[in-house]
Design a protein around this motif. Structure first.
Motif, mmCIF file in Angstrom:
data_model
loop_
_atom_site.group_PDB
_atom_site.id
_atom_site.type_symbol
_atom_site.label_atom_id
_atom_site.label_comp_id
_atom_site.label_asym_id
_atom_site.label_seq_id
_atom_site.Cartn_x
_atom_site.Cartn_y
_atom_site.Cartn_z
ATOM 1 N N ASN A 1 66.271 -38.005 -96.945
ATOM 2 C CA ASN A 1 67.014 -37.487 -98.094
ATOM 3 C C ASN A 1 66.787 -35.986 -98.304
ATOM 4 O OD1 ASN A 1 67.641 -40.141 -98.414
ATOM 5 N ND2 ASN A 1 66.219 -40.488 -100.091
ATOM 6 N N PRO A 2 67.213 -35.162 -97.341
ATOM 7 C CA PRO A 2 66.927 -33.720 -97.448
ATOM 8 C C PRO A 2 67.708 -33.037 -98.568
ATOM 9 C CG PRO A 2 68.384 -34.138 -95.608
ATOM 10 C CD PRO A 2 67.996 -35.479 -96.134
ATOM 11 N N GLU A 3 67.132 -31.939 -99.061
ATOM 12 C CA GLU A 3 67.825 -31.153 -100.099
ATOM 13 C C GLU A 3 68.837 -30.219 -99.454
ATOM 14 O OE1 GLU A 3 65.035 -28.941 -102.443
ATOM 15 O OE2 GLU A 3 63.816 -30.723 -102.791
ATOM 16 N N ILE B 1 78.721 -27.515 -100.168
ATOM 17 C CA ILE B 1 78.770 -27.521 -98.696
ATOM 18 C C ILE B 1 79.717 -26.412 -98.263
ATOM 19 C CG2 ILE B 1 79.189 -28.820 -96.590
ATOM 20 C CD1 ILE B 1 78.894 -31.374 -97.998
ATOM 21 N N LEU B 2 79.246 -25.607 -97.331
ATOM 22 C CA LEU B 2 80.061 -24.524 -96.796
ATOM 23 C C LEU B 2 80.423 -24.841 -95.350
ATOM 24 C CD1 LEU B 2 79.970 -20.813 -97.148
ATOM 25 C CD2 LEU B 2 79.199 -21.587 -94.921
ATOM 26 N N ALA B 3 81.702 -24.660 -95.024
ATOM 27 C CA ALA B 3 82.110 -24.819 -93.620
ATOM 28 C C ALA B 3 82.050 -23.447 -92.965
ATOM 29 C CB ALA B 3 83.517 -25.376 -93.553
ATOM 30 N N LEU B 4 81.291 -23.359 -91.887
ATOM 31 C CA LEU B 4 81.209 -22.087 -91.158
ATOM 32 C C LEU B 4 82.083 -22.236 -89.925
ATOM 33 C CD1 LEU B 4 79.868 -19.313 -91.004
ATOM 34 C CD2 LEU B 4 77.941 -20.374 -89.844
ATOM 35 N N LYS C 1 77.703 -36.939 -101.871
ATOM 36 C CA LYS C 1 78.005 -37.423 -103.222
ATOM 37 C C LYS C 1 76.754 -38.068 -103.839
ATOM 38 C CE LYS C 1 81.531 -40.125 -105.488
ATOM 39 N NZ LYS C 1 82.510 -41.199 -105.286
ATOM 40 N N ASP C 2 76.045 -38.836 -103.027
ATOM 41 C CA ASP C 2 74.851 -39.537 -103.530
ATOM 42 C C ASP C 2 73.675 -38.596 -103.746
ATOM 43 O OD1 ASP C 2 76.275 -41.814 -103.340
ATOM 44 O OD2 ASP C 2 75.375 -42.486 -101.448
ATOM 45 N N LEU C 3 73.424 -37.715 -102.752
ATOM 46 C CA LEU C 3 72.204 -36.899 -102.800
ATOM 47 C C LEU C 3 72.427 -35.499 -103.349
ATOM 48 C CD1 LEU C 3 70.670 -37.684 -99.274
ATOM 49 C CD2 LEU C 3 70.144 -38.789 -101.435
ATOM 50 N N GLY C 4 73.658 -35.022 -103.208
ATOM 51 C CA GLY C 4 73.989 -33.687 -103.702
ATOM 52 C C GLY C 4 73.288 -32.569 -102.956
ATOM 53 N N PHE C 5 73.096 -32.750 -101.641
ATOM 54 C CA PHE C 5 72.410 -31.695 -100.877
ATOM 55 C C PHE C 5 73.255 -30.428 -100.776
ATOM 56 C CE2 PHE C 5 74.431 -34.477 -97.616
ATOM 57 C CZ PHE C 5 75.312 -33.561 -97.048
ATOM 58 N N THR C 6 72.572 -29.338 -100.470
ATOM 59 C CA THR C 6 73.247 -28.078 -100.176
ATOM 60 C C THR C 6 73.416 -28.050 -98.660
ATOM 61 O OG1 THR C 6 71.979 -27.103 -101.972
ATOM 62 C CG2 THR C 6 73.067 -25.566 -100.459
ATOM 63 N N GLY C 7 74.596 -27.667 -98.186
ATOM 64 C CA GLY C 7 74.772 -27.776 -96.733
ATOM 65 C C GLY C 7 75.651 -26.717 -96.108
ATOM 66 N N ILE C 8 75.459 -26.537 -94.832
ATOM 67 C CA ILE C 8 76.362 -25.707 -94.028
ATOM 68 C C ILE C 8 76.809 -26.582 -92.867
ATOM 69 C CG2 ILE C 8 76.635 -23.626 -92.623
ATOM 70 C CD1 ILE C 8 74.406 -22.319 -94.179
ATOM 71 N N ILE C 9 78.095 -26.594 -92.631
ATOM 72 C CA ILE C 9 78.610 -27.413 -91.539
ATOM 73 C C ILE C 9 79.424 -26.512 -90.594
ATOM 74 C CG2 ILE C 9 80.549 -28.199 -92.991
ATOM 75 C CD1 ILE C 9 80.410 -30.862 -91.496
#
Lengths: 261, 254
Positions: A155-157, A29-32, A185-193
């Motif tokens: 449950n998005p990737e 996860i990246l914080a922008l 933690k559960d799904l392990g998605f890639t994210g930008i916040i």
């Protein structure tokens, strides 16, 4: 994995993105962060394929978003969740139907399974009992939580969060960020916040990028940004975290012997 | 300077016309290819068709009554009051029925379509639909487009029947024309071709209203002001295009 290469975007005469390059690894996860109006939401919309860059490329899971058409684009988007700043709930549907909407439209699940999933995710975001309420009847915090439930229910990737806690009281903001953390933690998605709540967001992200005047000014870990010497980064982080400048100086003293910036 | 402004205006006008044309092509393409959102289609038929029925009924009744009254006194001057039935029927079936029904549907349902899609656009609901992997044309525009094509001929038929009955009340019950004369002359002079031509008109208006009104909502400006402006523009543009297209069809068909 999300990869942006030399993104340029202008709105009439205003150049918002001036060559943004950024990479988010799978499961990260990246914080922008950055000032308001600097183009953070514009970046998220480019990743989601909602905006087309004037120049540059966006790759999601190795696929060039702007070369995808029809079914391929729909396929990519079906693995993507987006939490809009405004929530973007369907005003004609109640909370339950808003969350159930993507399941009814894009999966072959039966109504009983849909009901189970929706009830479960609404419970996770603390909205049990609000199923029958319409967006106009609930608070801003409940709208955000419903929107979060809707974006997570499949449950998005890849998850893109546009200011998930803005305008919420500290308790709800905390609940939402905790939820994002536990779902990650559960799904392990890639994210930008995209967020201005740095103190809390830094606890759930692995990487931080700062956007300033259309360019990425800093990329590193939350620990690294705390000791950045760039005056713009330093000022932003200090203000956002409301850290007394004396505390930042003590960070410097602690970090200097290790040779870090 | 003047030429530059004129050029810029022409380019903007051309671009908007092209976009309107592309919007129609896209809508048409998704309307004739599966899948069709059937539940949405039914909802829109109920909204455009059923919910417009009362206003169409009232407009049709009063239009027929006015035609009966005006027609009687005009025809009476030439000693042809017996032709009131066909005059009322032909005016309604060929012209007033399709056009007035379309104008009423534009005001009642067309403006609502623009406002609905416009609000969905500015509150990012359309983006949310896209991000769920759904096609906003299939979900929002096509059901309205098909519902318009389906509902408008039916509404026009109601308008015509009620209007003919309105003319009957005035001509026969109030002004004393014989009942047999009113309906007999009507069946002598009104042909199936007249009815078919009226249906062609209402079918094309049924496509035109959702096309223009959805387009205006889809490309709405910013905020509440943008939605209000788009709604006004949608009603004005649809009404003008209905009258323009009516002229084109009338000159081509008759």
């Amino acid at each position: 994995m999300i990869q942006m290469e030399n993104l340029h975007k202008s709105f009439q005469d205003l150049e918002v993105l001036k060559g943004v390059s950024l990479q988010v690894e799978k499961g990260e996860i990246l914080a922008l962060i950055g000032g308001s109006g600097h183009g953070k939401t514009v970046i998220l919309k480019h990743v989601a394929g909602l905006m087309k860059p004037d120049r540059g490329r966006v790759y999601v899971n190795g696929k060039d978003v702007y070369k995808l058409r029809g079914d391929e684009l729909e396929q990519l988007r079906s693995h993507l969740g987006f939490l809009f700043q405004s929530g973007a709930l369907f005003s004609s549907l109640n909370v339950f139907d808003n969350v159930a909407f993507p399941l009814r439209e894009k999966t072959r699940l039966g109504e009983r399974e849909i009901r189970e999933k929706v009830i479960n995710v609404l419970e996770q975001v603390g909205l049990s009992g609000a199923e029958d309420k319409y967006p106009a009847q609930i608070s801003g915090g409940m709208i955000k939580r419903t929107a979060l439930a809707r974006s997570l229910v499949r449950n998005p990737e890849i998850m893109l969060f546009d200011e998930p806690t803005t305008g919420l009281d500290p308790v709800i903001a905390h609940i939402i960020l905790d939820l994002i953390k536990s779902v990650h933690k559960d799904l392990g998605f890639t994210g930008i916040i995209v967020s201005h709540e740095l103190s809390r967001v830094f606890q759930i992200v692995q990487k931080v990028a700062m956007l300033h005047e259309g360019l990425i000014l800093f990329v590193g870990t939350p620990e690294e940004i705390m000791v950045s010497r760039d005056p713009v980064v330093r000022q932003f982080v200090t203000e956002a975290l409301r850290i007394p400048s004396s505390a930042m100086r003590s960070f410097d003293r602690e970090e200097k012997p290790r040779g870090k910036e | 300077m003047f030429i530059r402004k004129l050029g810029a205006l022409s380019v903007t006008g051309l671009r908007r016309t092209g976009r309107l044309g592309l919007f129609f092509v896209t809508t048409f393409f998704f309307a004739v290819t599966p899948p069709l959102k059937f539940s949405q289609l039914l909802k829109q038929i109920q909204f455009i068709g059923f919910q417009s029925a009362l206003v169409i009924f009232l407009t049709g009744a009063f239009t027929g009554m006015v035609l009966g009254l005006q027609g009687f006194y005009t025809l009476n001057r030439f000693g042809s009051a017996a032709l009131l039935g066909p005059m009322v029927a032909l005016s309604l079936i060929k012209e007033l029925g399709p056009v007035l029904s379309a104008l009423m549907v534009t005001g009642r349902a067309g403006s609502a379509m623009t406002a609905e899609i416009g609000i969905m656009r500015i509150t990012e609901q359309i983006d949310a639909i896209k991000l769920m992997g759904l096609n906003p044309f299939r979900y929002l525009v096509v059901p309205k487009f098909l519902a318009g094509i389906f509902a408008l001929p039916l509404l026009t038929a109601i308008f015509n029947v009620v209007g003919i009955f309105g003319g009957y009340v005035i001509g026969v019950k109030l002004l004393g024309i014989g009942e047999g004369t009113y309906f007999g002359e009507m069946s002598n002079h009104v042909t199936v071709q007249d009815i078919v031509q009226g249906i062609y008109k209402s079918l094309s208006f049924g496509a035109l209203i959702p096309w223009v009104c959805c387009y205006k909502g889809y490309y709405v400006g910013y905020g509440a002001e943008g939605v209000s402006k788009a709604t006004t523009q949608a009603v004005v543009l649809s009404s003008v295009l209905i009258l323009f297209w009516d002229y084109i069809l009338t000159s081509a068909l008759f």
